[in-house]
Design a protein around this motif. Sequence first.
Motif, mmCIF file in Angstrom:
data_model
loop_
_atom_site.group_PDB
_atom_site.id
_atom_site.type_symbol
_atom_site.label_atom_id
_atom_site.label_comp_id
_atom_site.label_asym_id
_atom_site.label_seq_id
_atom_site.Cartn_x
_atom_site.Cartn_y
_atom_site.Cartn_z
ATOM 1 N N THR A 278 0.833 -1.196 0.000
ATOM 2 C CA THR A 278 0.000 0.000 0.000
ATOM 3 C C THR A 278 0.871 1.251 0.000
ATOM 4 O OG1 THR A 278 -1.763 -1.217 1.101
ATOM 5 C CG2 THR A 278 -1.855 1.194 1.238
ATOM 6 N N ASP A 297 -3.367 -1.351 -4.839
ATOM 7 C CA ASP A 297 -2.424 -1.516 -3.726
ATOM 8 C C ASP A 297 -2.313 -2.946 -3.230
ATOM 9 O OD1 ASP A 297 -4.846 -1.843 -2.313
ATOM 10 O OD2 ASP A 297 -3.884 -1.099 -0.487
ATOM 11 N N ASP A 298 -3.017 -3.889 -3.870
ATOM 12 C CA ASP A 298 -3.000 -5.236 -3.281
ATOM 13 C C ASP A 298 -3.064 -6.372 -4.303
ATOM 14 O OD1 ASP A 298 -2.857 -6.726 -0.828
ATOM 15 O OD2 ASP A 298 -4.970 -7.241 -1.044
ATOM 16 N N PHE A 320 -7.608 -1.473 1.703
ATOM 17 C CA PHE A 320 -7.765 -2.020 3.049
ATOM 18 C C PHE A 320 -6.353 -2.020 3.632
ATOM 19 C CE2 PHE A 320 -8.296 -5.772 5.928
ATOM 20 C CZ PHE A 320 -9.311 -5.253 6.710
ATOM 21 N N GLY A 321 -5.934 -0.853 4.112
ATOM 22 C CA GLY A 321 -4.523 -0.664 4.424
ATOM 23 C C GLY A 321 -4.190 -0.843 5.897
ATOM 24 N N ARG A 390 -6.533 -1.547 10.618
ATOM 25 C CA ARG A 390 -6.711 -1.265 9.194
ATOM 26 C C ARG A 390 -7.620 -0.072 8.948
ATOM 27 N NH1 ARG A 390 -4.064 -4.880 5.345
ATOM 28 N NH2 ARG A 390 -3.105 -6.417 6.695
HETATM 29 MN MN LIG Z 1 -1.989 -3.277 1.833
#
Ligand SMILES: [Mn+2]
Length: 607
Positions: A278, A297-298, A320-321, A390
Amino acid sequence: MTAVAIPGLDKAPTSHSGVLAWVREIAELTTPDRVVWCDGSDEEAARINSELVEAGTFVPLKDRPNSFWAASDPSDVARVEERTFICSEREEDAGPTNNWLHPAEMRATMTELYRGCMRGRTMYVVPFCMGPLGSDDPKLGIEITDFAYVVASMRVMTRMGAQALEKFVAEDGTERAFVPALHSVGKPLEPGEKDVPWPCNDVKYISHFPETRQIWSYGSGYGGNSLLGKKCYSLRIGSVLARDEGWLAEHMLILKLISPENKAYYVAAAFPSACGKTNLAMLQPTIPGWRAETLGDDIAWMRFGEDGRLYAVNPEFGFFGVAPGTDWHTNPNAMRTLEKGNTVFTNVALTDDGGVWWEGMNGKPEHLTSWKKQDWTPESDEPAAHPNSRYCTPMSQCPILAPEWDDPKGVPISAILFGGRRATTVPLVTQSRDWQHGVFMGATMSSEKTAAAAGKVGEVRRDPMAMLPFLGYHAGDYFRHWIDTGKHADAAKLPKIFYVNWFRRGEDKRFLWPGFGENSRVLKWIVERIEGKASAVETPIGFVPRAEDLDTAGLSEPLEDIQAALDVKPEEWRQEIPLIEEWFDKIGDRVPSTLRDELDALKSRLG
Ligand SMILES: [Mn+2]
Ligand SMILES: Nc1nc2c(ncn2[C@@H]2O[C@H](COP(=O)(O)OP(=O)(O)O)[C@@H](O)[C@H]2O)c(=O)[nH]1
Ligand SMILES: C=C(OP(=O)(O)O)C(=O)O
């Protein structure tokens, strides 16, 4: 069986016979009090959020609009790899890296768990589409869940509701295939029983049926276990679809780099959970003239385009960081994304004035409510936020979102990065000799375990292509799929493969490389390698820059540290060999012989 009248069940906003039959079957099995078909509208989202506030699951935040704080049950904070199963017909197809149970046995066990499990609750039916809605072959799913938190999160993470459901019946009237994804927290309510803010069950199963493309999840509300479009569909089921249909479903961010000459390069990078995807995806370059834009990001789904290049699409719609470590100086673009609101924070700390805080964020609050809902002061010996806390936030809010992010065609990838978290051995960056050597790097990469999965943190394990917990089939067959992907392509058009490690430490245990925005210096070197401009030293493990080959202008770290981060120490690599051999032996005779050849070649180069 007599038909049961469950309020809402007959309100289906679709004629898709497969959807109608499956939703009825699950409603009759799980016996919820009511069924809600989700349309994804703003009114629906507002209603669900206020129900979650009412239930005590959500606390509205005062520091940003339409945002909420949630604290999970203290036992339900991460993915549960021990309880994650690939239920292929034959055990050998799940391979040695997955937990396996025969599908009939798993179905029998879980059917009994699901029987009556939604009593006293609402069953939500969430239609969703992974990837752009405009795709010719939209990858559809329906998640059934009894947790409103999951509905609120799926709305952020996927293209869901009426817009997705429209795609279930094609223009010519044919019903499209979809992945049925069933989720329950596993906590039925007795009449009059008061619900808890975070219902879950000590018994957990995260099960995948690769042949029939189904997902059954039970007992957990944690994102990776419950937002079934993400790891379960886009990676575990996705990897099987990709194998069968000739593409790649990977645990990768997608980043666009723009050089001072205004040339764009697209990069995909696979790092294990909580190892920097991320952050790299939202990179703010520190070197003059370079810009970065985010596409994902994933997860990356990659296929060859008509021009023979490999194109990547992000199947997701939100981030979903990991919250801890996110701050204005490490990841300003994440901070700006979160500032806009419409975000759910789970297991971070709550400030006394109704904002959020986590370790690594600037400021030293005197008092907080910890993720465990306890008073917290700087004297407390536990972190205020869980290490795997998260944020769940819409991608559309990211200030550096690439304009082509929603293009079904995807973006042509120039470089693939593999990376892990290693305190020793693995240099800051290494370029592979060719595709096959790059696949070897990916197949043998290793990383220290993080808080993203339940279990011991810090232990080094092999995590091939950062897919160890996300492979839907045999790891050896997966390696072969990667090798074959390269064979069927025009070598000159294939992305170049690199191995990176932002996490090497000095003898005093501090990170040798500053990371975050400074990673742009490594990306610049990668781009220059692609253009044939930058220098490197040929080492036994691949091409590695010397400190002077990197742009280090303005970097405050001493050059010795940078050189130490780049060092290839043959004695350290010789210690890796038995670990790689053990890893290949574990996978067994399905390891492609080309990868065994790569290992032999590495051994002889190390002497
Ligand atoms: Mn991530
Ligand atoms: N030292 C260091 N830490 C990083 C770097 N990138 C990310 N992190 C930290 O690693 C953790 C996980 O990062 P994240 O980007 O969320 O990883 P993801 O789970 O792979 O997406 C966070 O605490 C970050 O602050 C880096 O380049 N250097
Ligand atoms: C959601 C997860 O993702 P990440 O790879 O960003 O840590 C997870 O590991 O549960």
